[in-house]
Design an enzyme around this catalytic site. Structure first.
Site, PDB file in Angstrom:
ATOM      1  N   ASP A  74      30.879  28.981  44.639  1.00  0.00           N
ATOM      2  CA  ASP A  74      30.838  30.353  44.139  1.00  0.00           C
ATOM      3  C   ASP A  74      29.882  30.491  42.956  1.00  0.00           C
ATOM      4  O   ASP A  74      29.393  29.491  42.426  1.00  0.00           O
ATOM      5  CB  ASP A  74      32.252  30.824  43.739  1.00  0.00           C
ATOM      6  CG  ASP A  74      32.987  29.821  42.857  1.00  0.00           C
ATOM      7  OD1 ASP A  74      32.330  28.945  42.264  1.00  0.00           O
ATOM      8  OD2 ASP A  74      34.219  29.924  42.750  1.00  0.00           O
ATOM      9  N   ASN A 143      46.390  31.253  39.402  1.00  0.00           N
ATOM     10  CA  ASN A 143      47.035  32.177  40.343  1.00  0.00           C
ATOM     11  C   ASN A 143      46.912  31.707  41.796  1.00  0.00           C
ATOM     12  O   ASN A 143      47.157  32.472  42.720  1.00  0.00           O
ATOM     13  CB  ASN A 143      46.440  33.578  40.187  1.00  0.00           C
ATOM     14  CG  ASN A 143      44.943  33.610  40.486  1.00  0.00           C
ATOM     15  OD1 ASN A 143      44.376  32.604  40.922  1.00  0.00           O
ATOM     16  ND2 ASN A 143      44.306  34.745  40.275  1.00  0.00           N
ATOM     17  N   HIS A 145      44.092  30.719  43.296  1.00  0.00           N
ATOM     18  CA  HIS A 145      42.823  30.986  43.981  1.00  0.00           C
ATOM     19  C   HIS A 145      42.041  29.700  44.235  1.00  0.00           C
ATOM     20  O   HIS A 145      42.197  28.709  43.527  1.00  0.00           O
ATOM     21  CB  HIS A 145      41.988  32.053  43.266  1.00  0.00           C
ATOM     22  CG  HIS A 145      41.278  31.623  42.024  1.00  0.00           C
ATOM     23  ND1 HIS A 145      41.077  32.475  40.955  1.00  0.00           N
ATOM     24  CD2 HIS A 145      40.680  30.464  41.666  1.00  0.00           C
ATOM     25  CE1 HIS A 145      40.401  31.849  40.016  1.00  0.00           C
ATOM     26  NE2 HIS A 145      40.149  30.635  40.421  1.00  0.00           N
ATOM     27  N   GLU A 150      40.607  35.387  45.574  1.00  0.00           N
ATOM     28  CA  GLU A 150      41.743  35.786  44.748  1.00  0.00           C
ATOM     29  C   GLU A 150      42.950  36.143  45.631  1.00  0.00           C
ATOM     30  O   GLU A 150      42.779  36.456  46.818  1.00  0.00           O
ATOM     31  CB  GLU A 150      41.358  37.030  43.929  1.00  0.00           C
ATOM     32  CG  GLU A 150      40.239  36.793  42.930  1.00  0.00           C
ATOM     33  CD  GLU A 150      40.718  36.091  41.669  1.00  0.00           C
ATOM     34  OE1 GLU A 150      41.606  35.229  41.747  1.00  0.00           O
ATOM     35  OE2 GLU A 150      40.182  36.401  40.593  1.00  0.00           O
TER      36      GLU A 150
HETATM   37  C1  GLP Z   1      37.283  29.243  38.483  1.00  0.00           C
HETATM   38  C2  GLP Z   1      36.429  28.861  39.720  1.00  0.00           C
HETATM   39  C3  GLP Z   1      37.171  27.951  40.651  1.00  0.00           C
HETATM   40  C4  GLP Z   1      37.915  26.935  39.815  1.00  0.00           C
HETATM   41  C5  GLP Z   1      39.042  27.629  39.097  1.00  0.00           C
HETATM   42  C6  GLP Z   1      39.758  26.758  38.085  1.00  0.00           C
HETATM   43  O1  GLP Z   1      37.357  30.590  38.238  1.00  0.00           O
HETATM   44  N1  GLP Z   1      35.937  29.947  40.489  1.00  0.00           N
HETATM   45  O2  GLP Z   1      36.253  27.337  41.553  1.00  0.00           O
HETATM   46  O3  GLP Z   1      38.466  25.948  40.628  1.00  0.00           O
HETATM   47  O4  GLP Z   1      38.635  28.849  38.529  1.00  0.00           O
HETATM   48  O5  GLP Z   1      38.982  26.545  36.950  1.00  0.00           O
HETATM   49  P1  GLP Z   1      39.301  25.431  35.858  1.00  0.00           P
HETATM   50  O6  GLP Z   1      39.015  24.122  36.503  1.00  0.00           O
HETATM   51  O7  GLP Z   1      38.388  25.730  34.720  1.00  0.00           O
HETATM   52  O8  GLP Z   1      40.741  25.589  35.512  1.00  0.00           O
END
Ligand code: GLP
Length: 252
Positions: A74, A143, A145, A150
């Site tokens: 993404d 959450n 995702h 989402e």
């Molecule tokens: C982000 C990304 C995800 C990631 C998630 C967790 O928003 N889009 O690909 O896995 O949220 O992020 P983090 O590893 O900083 O907790």
């Protein structure tokens, strides 16, 4: 500790460092076994340690990325690729600038495009044309995702422009000076693209992920918890530290 629950192979590690090392071992073995692997890569705080460990192994000449293709999950939209909050910037600084992957083999959704529909279609087509993802690395949002898919009322199959929800904007605001600076939209691989990966490795660290991890593993498969669909994939390894595993340890 290793446990199997349904299709999931779960590895519970002592801490973030051990989680990162195990994940890096999986990426490196994948590339050793198949030097022209297509890797699906993730951003966020969680995989930073894994990328460090991959770089360390690369510097020791244990792995060669010259034939590897990468596809990132993404990217915020719109954002300049030079912006230090873009995932392009993140990937360059955390991994690509330090290994011998070829520039032309790196794919990240184009955050500067004027034609989102075409960009999304092309992204899916590029993944299909090169034979699909061999190994997909995933993190998980608080959450539930995955990528920027989402919680919703349906699973979005293909690469698409996603609206980030309040919880995600809140969680990601820790990387920005002000909450208002967090982009409200992102281009994200869809659930279908992720599920087509031959192998998936999902990482989670810290207590804030424990609830999402529990729901992903034990919950109903539903678009309200996007990661729950992984229960239907046949080759998913989940690597957790103790804190992220805290709600599943006694439940097994
Ligand atoms: C982000 C990304 C995800 C990631 C998630 C967790 O928003 N889009 O690909 O896995 O949220 O992020 P983090 O590893 O900083 O907790």
């Amino acid at each position: 500790m290793n446990i199997n629950i349904g299709n999931f192979k779960i590895i519970i590690t002592e801490n973030y460092e051990e989680m990162s090392k195990k994940a890096s071992d999986m990426v490196i073995s994948q590339v050793i076994i198949k030097p022209d692997s297509n890797l699906g890569l993730a951003t966020g705080g969680t995989p930073v340690g894994m990328y460090k460990e991959i770089i360390r192994n690369y510097e020791l000449d244990r792995v060669d990325f010259s034939k590897v293709k990468s596809f990132n999950l993404d990217e915020y939209y719109p954002i300049s690729r030079d912006n230090n909050q873009s995932y392009t910037y993140y990937m360059n600084t955390n991994l690509f600038n330090h290994i011998n992957i070829l520039k032309e083999n790196i794919h990240i959704p184009n955050s500067e495009t004027n034609n989102v529909i075409e960009e999304c279609e092309n992204y899916d087509k590029m993944m299909e044309d090169c034979g699909g993802i061999d190994l997909q690395i995933l993190g998980i949002g608080n959450n539930g995702h995955i990528g920027f898919n989402e919680p919703d009322t349906y699973f979005e199959a293909r690469t698409h422009l996603a609206d980030l929800n309040k919880e995600t904007i809140e969680a990601n605001s820790r990387y920005f000076e002000k909450k208002e600076d967090v982009p409200k939209k992102a281009l994200s691989m869809g659930i279908g693209s992720i599920m087509k990966a031959k192998k998936i490795v999902l990482l989670a660290s810290g207590e804030s992920k424990a609830k999402a991890v529990e729901k992903m593993i034990f919950g109903k498969i539903e678009p309200g918890v996007p990661a729950s669909i992984l229960q239907l994939h046949e080759d998913v390894i989940i690597i957790l530290d103790k804190e992220a595993a805290s709600l599943i340890i006694n439940k097994k």
